[in-house]
Design a protein around this motif. Structure first.
Motif, PDB file in Angstrom:
ATOM      1  N   LEU A 175       1.009  -1.256   0.081  1.00 26.02           N
ATOM      2  CA  LEU A 175       0.494  -0.192   0.128  1.00 26.02           C
ATOM      3  C   LEU A 175       0.678   1.122   0.253  1.00 26.02           C
ATOM      4  O   LEU A 175       1.976   1.582   1.199  1.00 26.02           O
ATOM      5  CB  LEU A 175      -0.791  -0.137   1.445  1.00 26.02           C
ATOM      6  N   HIS A 176       0.523   2.266  -0.440  1.00 24.26           N
ATOM      7  CA  HIS A 176       0.868   3.878  -1.006  1.00 24.26           C
ATOM      8  C   HIS A 176       0.379   4.899  -0.776  1.00 24.26           C
ATOM      9  O   HIS A 176      -1.089   4.798  -0.947  1.00 24.26           O
ATOM     10  CB  HIS A 176       1.905   3.191  -2.269  1.00 24.26           C
ATOM     11  N   LEU A 177       0.677   5.557  -0.121  1.00 17.59           N
ATOM     12  CA  LEU A 177      -0.709   6.794   0.729  1.00 17.59           C
ATOM     13  C   LEU A 177       0.120   8.012  -0.185  1.00 17.59           C
ATOM     14  O   LEU A 177       0.782   8.173   0.516  1.00 17.59           O
ATOM     15  CB  LEU A 177      -1.159   6.680   2.297  1.00 17.59           C
ATOM     16  N   VAL A 178      -0.684   8.498  -0.436  1.00 14.42           N
ATOM     17  CA  VAL A 178      -0.039  10.258  -1.250  1.00 14.42           C
ATOM     18  C   VAL A 178      -1.251  11.561  -1.108  1.00 14.42           C
ATOM     19  O   VAL A 178      -2.206  11.101  -1.734  1.00 14.42           O
ATOM     20  CB  VAL A 178       0.388  10.160  -2.708  1.00 14.42           C
ATOM     21  N   GLY A 179      -0.851  11.851  -0.680  1.00 14.64           N
ATOM     22  CA  GLY A 179      -1.864  13.683  -0.709  1.00 14.64           C
ATOM     23  C   GLY A 179      -2.353  14.104   0.411  1.00 14.64           C
ATOM     24  O   GLY A 179      -1.914  13.223   1.882  1.00 14.64           O
ATOM     25  N   GLY A 180      -3.295  14.466   0.405  1.00 12.74           N
ATOM     26  CA  GLY A 180      -3.523  15.731   2.007  1.00 12.74           C
ATOM     27  C   GLY A 180      -2.553  16.519   2.685  1.00 12.74           C
ATOM     28  O   GLY A 180      -1.452  16.120   2.020  1.00 12.74           O
ATOM     29  N   TYR A 181      -3.021  17.347   3.002  1.00 13.14           N
ATOM     30  CA  TYR A 181      -2.134  17.832   4.298  1.00 13.14           C
ATOM     31  C   TYR A 181      -2.443  18.258   5.355  1.00 13.14           C
ATOM     32  O   TYR A 181      -3.367  18.106   5.727  1.00 13.14           O
ATOM     33  CB  TYR A 181      -1.390  19.157   3.448  1.00 13.14           C
ATOM     34  N   MET A 182      -1.966  19.470   5.840  1.00 17.51           N
ATOM     35  CA  MET A 182      -2.577  19.953   7.110  1.00 17.51           C
ATOM     36  C   MET A 182      -3.075  20.775   7.412  1.00 17.51           C
ATOM     37  O   MET A 182      -2.567  21.660   7.786  1.00 17.51           O
ATOM     38  CB  MET A 182      -1.149  19.773   8.650  1.00 17.51           C
ATOM     39  N   ASP A 183      -4.181  20.110   6.430  1.00 19.82           N
ATOM     40  CA  ASP A 183      -4.984  21.343   6.650  1.00 19.82           C
ATOM     41  C   ASP A 183      -6.253  21.873   7.172  1.00 19.82           C
ATOM     42  O   ASP A 183      -6.673  21.553   8.459  1.00 19.82           O
ATOM     43  CB  ASP A 183      -6.473  21.435   5.069  1.00 19.82           C
TER      44      ASP A 183
END
Length: 310
Positions: free
Chosen positions: A125-133
């Protein structure tokens, strides 16, 4: 079964992005490396681009049609990539807050389906994206996704995560995502920061699906036939569509983006194109998906996606 990190079962009660990086410094190092590199501009030849709430699965043997899976326009969304180490089968999904738990099972099922007959392997599994919004959308999505994978009846190895704090930079006093787009080389397994000037066919139609509340992840590709499919899906005529089209870009961004402060410049134009499509096709079952059939596309001799009858 469980979600595994470096051969160790993750403690479900403590799953979030900060604890993840604290428990696995190697994930932090790998994320920092990918985030530090400039984005690659990806050609449409060999690319299968995925819109929000879409996924696709393919195999290394299909590189004549698809060599790169890619998606972008991720601010608070997460890109999920699964790879079977035996077959090389790869799945990419662009996930937002809709269908984040029940939508995981079909991804794993498709990976297992196309891997039948190949040597035994594990699912990575790889997860990319999202940020400390500031609203916490991305972090809630990460937590929900990790819990969803933890509940699956197969063992999943988390091998890469460029999410949360590792995908966040500060500009002008605001938190911004570093990576908005990601590509994955189906043959080599390389993951990279990417942009996609040409996103493929029917983008206004595919954006319209997102606006109309269809929440499930849609499978966009048949790797055994080399055929991309769009739909079918349906929506009711949108009341007030012309009123929406009269609004300013700033208003559209403020009302329809989950991260208006850091939204990409083309967001409003993409929404306008979808709204115009919905205005021009208020009954897609009649004008777009006749006989409830998808729209099919295949590669032509130049490598471009072309519409086909199937």
């Amino acid at each position: 079964m469980v979600l595994v990190l470096g051969g160790v079962v993750l403690d479900e009660a403590s799953i979030d992005s900060r604890n993840l990086f604290h428990a696995a410094p190697h994930l932090k190092e790998a994320a920092a490396h990918v985030a530090s590199l400039p984005p690659k501009v990806v050609s449409p030849i060999g690319l299968l681009y995925l819109h929000q709430r879409e996924f696709a699965v393919t195999l290394p043997q299909d590189t004549e049609n698809v060599s790169i899976l890619g998606t972008d326009d991720c601010s608070t969304c997460i890109v999920v990539i699964l790879r079977h180490t035996g077959s090389g089968a790869t799945c990419m999904a662009h996930v937002d807050g809709a269908d984040q738990e029940s939508g995981i099972t079909p991804l794993i099922s498709r990976i297992q389906e196309v891997s039948l007959g190949y040597a035994n392997g594990r699912i990575e599994l790889h997860l990319v994206g999202g940020y400390m919004d500031p609203r916490g959308y991305s972090e809630r999505l990460v937590i929900n996704l990790l819990h969803a994978f933890h509940k699956e009846p197969v063992e999943i190895d988390l091998v890469f995560a460029c999410i949360g704090e590792m995908n966040t930079t500060i500009r002008g006093g605001l938190a911004w995502p570093i990576i908005y787009g990601v590509g994955f080389n189906v043959k080599t397994g390389e993951i990279f920061h990417a942009t996609f000037p040409d996103k493929g066919p029917d983008m206004a139609l595919r954006s319209a699906r997102q606006l109309t509340g269809s929440s499930h992840l849609m499978d966009m590709y048949d790797c055994t036939l080399g055929v991309m499919r769009v739909g079918p899906y349906h929506y009711q005529p949108l009341r007030g569509v012309n009123l929406w089209l009269e609004q300013t870009d700033d208003f559209i961004v403020s009302q329809l983006s989950t991260a208006p402060e850091v939204e990409l410049p083309h967001f409003a134009s993409k929404i306008r194109a979808a709204l115009k499509y919905m205005r021009d096709h208020p009954f897609p079952a009649v004008t777009v998906f006749q006989d409830n059939r998808p729209r099919y596309f295949r590669r032509d001799e130049s490598g471009a996606w072309v519409h086909m009858r199937y």
